[in-house]
Design an enzyme around this catalytic site. Sequence first.
Site, PDB file in Angstrom:
ATOM      1  CB  ALA A  19     -27.456 -42.403  -0.384  1.00  0.00           C
ATOM      2  CD  GLU A  79     -29.633 -40.648   5.902  1.00  0.00           C
ATOM      3  OE1 GLU A  79     -30.592 -39.969   5.194  1.00  0.00           O
ATOM      4  OE2 GLU A  79     -28.808 -39.743   6.370  1.00  0.00           O
ATOM      5  CD  GLU A 138     -33.779 -25.494   9.663  1.00  0.00           C
ATOM      6  OE1 GLU A 138     -34.101 -26.137  10.499  1.00  0.00           O
ATOM      7  OE2 GLU A 138     -33.372 -24.315   9.469  1.00  0.00           O
ATOM      8  CD  GLU A 143     -31.914 -34.584   3.365  1.00  0.00           C
ATOM      9  OE1 GLU A 143     -31.161 -35.238   3.158  1.00  0.00           O
ATOM     10  OE2 GLU A 143     -32.716 -34.695   4.341  1.00  0.00           O
ATOM     11  NE  ARG A 149       0.222 -40.778  -2.018  1.00  0.00           N
ATOM     12  CZ  ARG A 149       1.121 -40.399  -3.210  1.00  0.00           C
ATOM     13  NH1 ARG A 149       0.905 -39.245  -3.868  1.00  0.00           N
ATOM     14  NH2 ARG A 149       1.661 -41.214  -3.678  1.00  0.00           N
ATOM     15  NE  ARG A 198     -26.674 -35.512  -4.009  1.00  0.00           N
ATOM     16  CZ  ARG A 198     -26.614 -35.820  -2.542  1.00  0.00           C
ATOM     17  NH1 ARG A 198     -26.011 -35.071  -1.904  1.00  0.00           N
ATOM     18  NH2 ARG A 198     -26.973 -36.973  -2.183  1.00  0.00           N
TER      19      ARG A 198
END
Lengths: 187, 187
Positions: free
Chosen positions: B79, B95, B141, B143, B40, B67
Amino acid sequence: MSNDAHLEEVKVDGGIAYDGGFLKIHKDHVRLPNGAVTSREYIRHPGAVVVLPVLDDGRILLERQFRYPNSQVFIEFPAGKIDEGEDPFDSAKRELEEETGYTATDWQFVATIHNAIAYSDEHLDLYLARGLTKGEAKLDEGEFLECFTATLDELLEWVRTGRITDVKTIIGTFWLDKLHRGDWKLG
Amino acid sequence: MSNDAHLEEVKVDGGIAYDGGFLKIHKDHVRLPNGAVTSREYIRHPGAVVVLPVLDDGRILLERQFRYPNSQVFIEFPAGKIDEGEDPFDSAKRELEEETGYTATDWQFVATIHNAIAYSDEHLDLYLARGLTKGEAKLDEGEFLECFTATLDELLEWVRTGRITDVKTIIGTFWLDKLHRGDWKLG
């Protein structure tokens, strides 16, 4: 979407950083909107399908399945990966029959969702399945799960109280609620 | 959960198979319910928080963020990952302020969800934030995102029509709908 240039990241180079058979990790260098270069790691996933099976009496068909990463049995809608080159609609029919034994005469596309946008390109296509007939399940080797049925009210209560925490199952439940109320319609 | 022995998988051995800095992949050998051994692979994730910020006028605070895995701008609730040792409730406050500049006086836990149970142990804790006051965002940084507001009716329409596909944002929207209708209450 050139009007989103202040948000977009552009690939410089990159490729597969890890291929474990089940999971494939890509690592790319990307140019940020401010010109800086950073790296982005993410999973390439073939996509998956989720089936919302509603029996003629209104009860809903579900599964209980152990999921190793959280070491926990989850309540889930039938679901599975799209095989390479497979039409997602065929995947949905195949997964429903393999996992539950049921076949359905009435299929409708519901929605596409993205479940881990920070680190995976996975999408899941949700389908409503009605006109269900019971048959024999044909589980993949190494796949263990059990099927059961519940009412929509039970599902909603389990979402509200946290007994259902799997995102595809929560979203499928909310969609069934919207459809059952007549607030939303398909197709 | 010994009554689930017919579903459970038990670790034989294993450990980290890939550590790319951002993503950590574990690969374990596990014993299946039928005694067979298989492997797994999964991501260990520290968990994340999601904030549903409702302004005093009822409008909802959201973000647009690129994204990379899907190479697409998504509409999302604020988030972020939980820092090591951090209380999730503190993560939510941090956040919200970092990404949007807003602080809130009224916080309530909504639900925990699991977004990728087949290959990640990630969970997300959703919080409702009210009593909002605007301040200065302090993005990490690298973002880049932009904030905007929408009505609950707009959000629901975007979920229905597929403009919103991010699971945490879909589930947050459905929860806000249930709370707004008075069908469900918190705490």
